[in-house]
Design an enzyme around this catalytic site. Structure first.
Site, mmCIF file in Angstrom:
data_model
loop_
_atom_site.group_PDB
_atom_site.id
_atom_site.type_symbol
_atom_site.label_atom_id
_atom_site.label_comp_id
_atom_site.label_asym_id
_atom_site.label_seq_id
_atom_site.Cartn_x
_atom_site.Cartn_y
_atom_site.Cartn_z
ATOM 1 N N ASN A 10 -41.394 -58.510 -21.484
ATOM 2 C CA ASN A 10 -40.267 -59.437 -21.607
ATOM 3 C C ASN A 10 -40.424 -60.170 -22.935
ATOM 4 O OD1 ASN A 10 -38.284 -61.349 -21.382
ATOM 5 N ND2 ASN A 10 -39.376 -62.625 -19.892
ATOM 6 N N TRP A 11 -39.619 -59.770 -23.907
ATOM 7 C CA TRP A 11 -39.755 -60.360 -25.243
ATOM 8 C C TRP A 11 -39.144 -61.758 -25.320
ATOM 9 C CZ3 TRP A 11 -38.374 -55.916 -29.264
ATOM 10 C CH2 TRP A 11 -39.381 -54.941 -29.201
ATOM 11 N N LYS A 12 -38.417 -62.155 -24.313
ATOM 12 C CA LYS A 12 -37.682 -63.435 -24.347
ATOM 13 C C LYS A 12 -36.842 -63.471 -25.639
ATOM 14 C CE LYS A 12 -41.621 -65.341 -21.954
ATOM 15 N NZ LYS A 12 -42.101 -66.453 -21.204
ATOM 16 N N HIS A 96 -35.433 -65.054 -13.641
ATOM 17 C CA HIS A 96 -36.638 -65.493 -14.362
ATOM 18 C C HIS A 96 -36.692 -67.025 -14.336
ATOM 19 C CE1 HIS A 96 -39.467 -66.260 -17.605
ATOM 20 N NE2 HIS A 96 -39.890 -65.023 -17.442
ATOM 21 N N GLU A 98 -37.361 -69.161 -16.476
ATOM 22 C CA GLU A 98 -36.715 -69.848 -17.606
ATOM 23 C C GLU A 98 -35.200 -69.909 -17.400
ATOM 24 O OE1 GLU A 98 -38.578 -67.576 -20.747
ATOM 25 O OE2 GLU A 98 -40.494 -68.474 -20.177
ATOM 26 N N GLU A 168 -44.262 -64.651 -10.314
ATOM 27 C CA GLU A 168 -44.604 -65.327 -11.561
ATOM 28 C C GLU A 168 -44.760 -66.818 -11.294
ATOM 29 O OE1 GLU A 168 -43.463 -63.012 -15.226
ATOM 30 O OE2 GLU A 168 -41.675 -64.117 -14.679
ATOM 31 N N GLY A 174 -46.491 -68.530 -19.948
ATOM 32 C CA GLY A 174 -46.545 -69.023 -21.323
ATOM 33 C C GLY A 174 -47.505 -70.186 -21.514
ATOM 34 N N SER A 213 -49.095 -65.219 -18.164
ATOM 35 C CA SER A 213 -50.222 -65.198 -19.113
ATOM 36 C C SER A 213 -51.164 -64.010 -18.905
ATOM 37 C CB SER A 213 -51.004 -66.521 -19.059
ATOM 38 O OG SER A 213 -50.177 -67.581 -19.475
ATOM 39 N N GLY A 234 -45.046 -61.434 -20.906
ATOM 40 C CA GLY A 234 -44.256 -62.152 -21.903
ATOM 41 C C GLY A 234 -44.921 -62.113 -23.267
ATOM 42 N N GLY A 235 -45.594 -63.209 -23.622
ATOM 43 C CA GLY A 235 -46.171 -63.360 -24.967
ATOM 44 C C GLY A 235 -46.959 -62.156 -25.454
HETATM 45 C C1 PEP Z 1 -42.734 -63.980 -18.588
HETATM 46 O O1 PEP Z 1 -42.004 -64.416 -19.460
HETATM 47 O O2 PEP Z 1 -42.233 -63.387 -17.614
HETATM 48 C C2 PEP Z 1 -44.173 -64.170 -18.708
HETATM 49 C C3 PEP Z 1 -44.954 -63.769 -17.734
HETATM 50 O O3 PEP Z 1 -44.627 -64.749 -19.864
HETATM 51 P P1 PEP Z 1 -46.158 -64.880 -20.340
HETATM 52 O O4 PEP Z 1 -46.820 -63.553 -20.161
HETATM 53 O O5 PEP Z 1 -46.065 -65.290 -21.781
HETATM 54 O O6 PEP Z 1 -46.808 -65.929 -19.480
#
Ligand code: PEP
Length: 251
Positions: A10-12, A96, A98, A168, A174, A213, A234-235
């Site tokens: 997930n590049w956001k 999600h 966010e 999640e 994040g 994370s 994500g990141g």
């Molecule tokens: C996400 O955005 O779904 C996520 C899990 O982000 P991160 O890996 O950066 O915590």
């Protein structure tokens, strides 16, 4: 693990055409990996056609980060399921944290989006998870149960078979704080139990991913848990090498 492992990037709101090319090239060199692990990349909407073109011959699926619950009409800025299908999208993230937090998506809106995605044959990745306050006050299971029931109760068996759940924990997204493998496994087992209560056959098969994370150095331990079927990343999905290392850990 239920089925072949699934790892979703997930590049956001990050990335550009250069990252699309770099990721596609890096994954193309990993043909055995993408045969063993289902890999999906969810770039921002504007980059979906570029990613679909770049991965056309590869075993990498294209995913969207969000979708409108409406089929068409006066919804400025939104993207419909059919538009995503035209862009060769196969997976769509729904609910999600966010989106829930920053765009005020309620459980009812999330349920409508899930309906729209799964009735079109696309695969939906339903994101659920508790925040820090809810975990501290021991509300985790109640929160997850409510999110799952509201989202899934109106779906047919066929729609459920097009659904994947991503656990999640909001406090881990994040933040660099990851749920321990034991914490994640405990919630995944709870989710599995709820899913089988909803529909025994489909519930046993549905994939449950962990997100929050996940990095190359903690992925292996998380994916070794019996109820974790892959990850939503994500990141760490913004660097091809790190993302590939995470996919390797899911094998
Ligand atoms: C996400 O955005 O779904 C996520 C899990 O982000 P991160 O890996 O950066 O915590």
């Amino acid at each position: 693990m239920s089925g072949q492992p699934l790892v979703i990037a997930n590049w956001k709101m990050n990335g550009n055409r250069q990252l699309v090319s770099e990721m596609a090239e890096a994954l193309r060199e990993q043909q055995q990996l993408t045969a063993d692990v289902n890999v999906v990349v969810c770039p921002p909407t504007i980059l979906l056609p570029a990613l679909a073109d770049a991965c056309y011959y590869d075993a990498v699926a294209v995913g969207a980060q969000d979708v409108s619950q409406h089929a068409e009409g006066a919804f400025t800025g939104e993207t419909s399921v059919n538009m995503l299908r035209e862009a060769a999208v196969e997976y769509v993230l729904v609910g999600h944290s966010e989106r829930r937090q920053m765009h005020h998506e309620t459980d009812a809106v999330v349920a409508d989006k899930l309906q729209a995605v799964t009735s079109s044959g696309l695969k939906a990745v339903l994101c659920v998870g508790e925040n820090a306050e809810q975990r501290e006050s021991e509300q985790t299971f109640a929160v997850i149960k409510q999110q799952l029931q509201q989202a899934l109760s109106g779906l047919t068996a066929t729609q459920l078979s097009h659904t994947i759940v991503a656990y999640e924990p909001v406090w881990a997204i994040g933040t660099g704080l990851t749920a321990s493998p034991q914490q994640a496994e405990q919630v995944h087992q709870f989710i599995r139990q709820l899913l089988t209560e909803l529909n025994t056959n489909v519930g046993e098969q549905m994939q449950i991913l962990y997100g929050g994370s996940v990095k190359a150095d903690n992925a292996e331990q998380l994916f070794a848990q019996p109820s974790i079927d892959g990850g939503l990343i994500g990141g760490a999905s913004l660097k091809p090498d790190a993302f590939i290392a995470i996919c390797q850990a899911a094998r």
